[in-house]
Scaffold this motif. Structure first.
Motif, mmCIF file in Angstrom:
data_model
loop_
_atom_site.group_PDB
_atom_site.id
_atom_site.type_symbol
_atom_site.label_atom_id
_atom_site.label_comp_id
_atom_site.label_asym_id
_atom_site.label_seq_id
_atom_site.Cartn_x
_atom_site.Cartn_y
_atom_site.Cartn_z
ATOM 1 N N THR A 77 0.820 -1.207 0.000
ATOM 2 C CA THR A 77 0.000 0.000 0.000
ATOM 3 C C THR A 77 0.854 1.257 0.000
ATOM 4 O OG1 THR A 77 -0.152 -0.079 2.418
ATOM 5 C CG2 THR A 77 -1.920 -1.121 1.171
ATOM 6 N N ARG A 124 -6.744 2.896 -4.737
ATOM 7 C CA ARG A 124 -5.677 3.708 -4.137
ATOM 8 C C ARG A 124 -6.248 4.964 -3.494
ATOM 9 N NH1 ARG A 124 -1.956 7.752 -5.520
ATOM 10 N NH2 ARG A 124 0.085 7.431 -4.571
ATOM 11 N N TRP A 126 -9.105 5.182 -2.143
ATOM 12 C CA TRP A 126 -9.770 4.730 -0.919
ATOM 13 C C TRP A 126 -8.756 4.483 0.191
ATOM 14 C CZ3 TRP A 126 -14.446 4.212 1.242
ATOM 15 C CH2 TRP A 126 -14.601 3.335 2.311
ATOM 16 N N GLN A 127 -7.599 3.925 -0.169
ATOM 17 C CA GLN A 127 -6.605 3.565 0.836
ATOM 18 C C GLN A 127 -5.767 4.745 1.293
ATOM 19 O OE1 GLN A 127 -4.602 0.335 -1.357
ATOM 20 N NE2 GLN A 127 -5.236 -1.036 0.285
ATOM 21 N N GLN A 128 -5.451 5.656 0.371
ATOM 22 C CA GLN A 128 -4.536 6.743 0.675
ATOM 23 C C GLN A 128 -5.307 8.052 0.836
ATOM 24 O OE1 GLN A 128 -1.288 6.396 1.142
ATOM 25 N NE2 GLN A 128 -1.153 4.244 0.571
ATOM 26 N N TRP A 162 -12.416 -2.353 -5.945
ATOM 27 C CA TRP A 162 -12.700 -1.673 -4.675
ATOM 28 C C TRP A 162 -13.693 -2.469 -3.849
ATOM 29 C CZ3 TRP A 162 -17.477 1.163 -3.665
ATOM 30 C CH2 TRP A 162 -17.478 1.804 -2.424
#
Length: 254
Positions: A77, A124, A126-128, A162
């Motif tokens: 990630t 990405r 969503w994660q970052q 996602w």
């Protein structure tokens, strides 16, 4: 307590080996996804094999699940890791387009890799929490909405990685919810219409779309003892190469 240099080096090497340890179940999922894709594309070799459309419905959701599994790992990630991931997808999106159009008769969409690349940007974002990541994710969704008809599996196909990430560590029945998105990505209206007309592959294909995410999650959780050949970055080349091999096969039997 005195710790020697050799002990430190041994612990460091052991930790590095642990980090590099492959997930055999994940490699198996990737190989099965590749097999499903090849079976699906065998329909275009020349023989009447419409039933291969059914196992072919497993390929895309399993590739999306493999992406989600990779991105769910803490070590992937990082910004650099995900940019490399995106770079490989974009590179082989371009490399694969010509073999794809040579093999698939009258394609009305791009090959599947642009869909996965946009899906990666959504995940990405969503994660970052970084603004750049969120803007890229928003841009990917806008592009998916505008060019949905030109993307293989359309807008819902961009969303599927996602959704797979959201259900990745949840109870098994959440996989069935992901199956609804998978069905939407596979043009459920067309499948439903074909089923009403009595097409023998339509109803099994609908069922395959609905259960594909759950089957993939089940495999990742319960096939921990397997050790298939690891699928590394070279596997990107299998996508354009398999089109060329099947094209040669079609020409040989014509």
């Amino acid at each position: 307590m005195h710790v020697t240099t050799q002990e430190i080096m041994h612990k460091t090497m052991h930790k590095a080996m642990h980090l590099k340890q492959r997930d055999g179940a994940l490699d198996l999922l990737k190989w099965l996804a590749l097999l499903s894709m090849v079976l699906d594309h065998l329909r275009y070799v020349g023989y009447s094999a419409d039933w291969l459309y059914v196992p072919g419905r497993l390929a895309f959701p399993w590739f999306c699940l493999a992406m989600a599994a990779n991105l769910a790992r803490e070590r992937t990630t990082t910004t650099g890791g995900q940019w490399r991931y995106l770079g490989w997808l974009l590179l082989f999106s371009a490399v694969s387009e010509v073999p794809y159009r040579m093999f698939i008769p009258h394609p009305d969409t791009l090959n599947v890799l642009p869909t996965l690349a946009l899906g990666l940007l959504v995940v990405r974002g969503w994660q970052q929490p970084a603004l750049a990541s969120r803007l890229l994710a928003a841009g990917a969704l806008v592009l998916a909405g505008i060019f949905s008809e030109r993307l293989m599996f359309g807008f819902f196909g961009v969303l599927l990685p996602w959704v797979m990430l959201l259900v990745f560590r949840r109870p098994w029945y959440f996989g069935l919810l992901a199956g609804l998105v998978c069905l939407a990505a596979n043009q459920w209206q067309v499948l439903y219409h074909a089923a009403r007309l009595g097409n023998h592959a339509a109803i099994p294909a609908i069922a395959a779309c609905l259960i594909a995410p759950w089957l993939g999650l089940f495999l990742l959780r319960h096939a921990k003892g397997v050790n298939p050949p690891p699928m590394r970055r070279w596997a990107y080349a299998l996508y354009p190469v398999h089109f060329l091999i099947l094209l040669a096969l079609r020409q040989a039997i014509a």
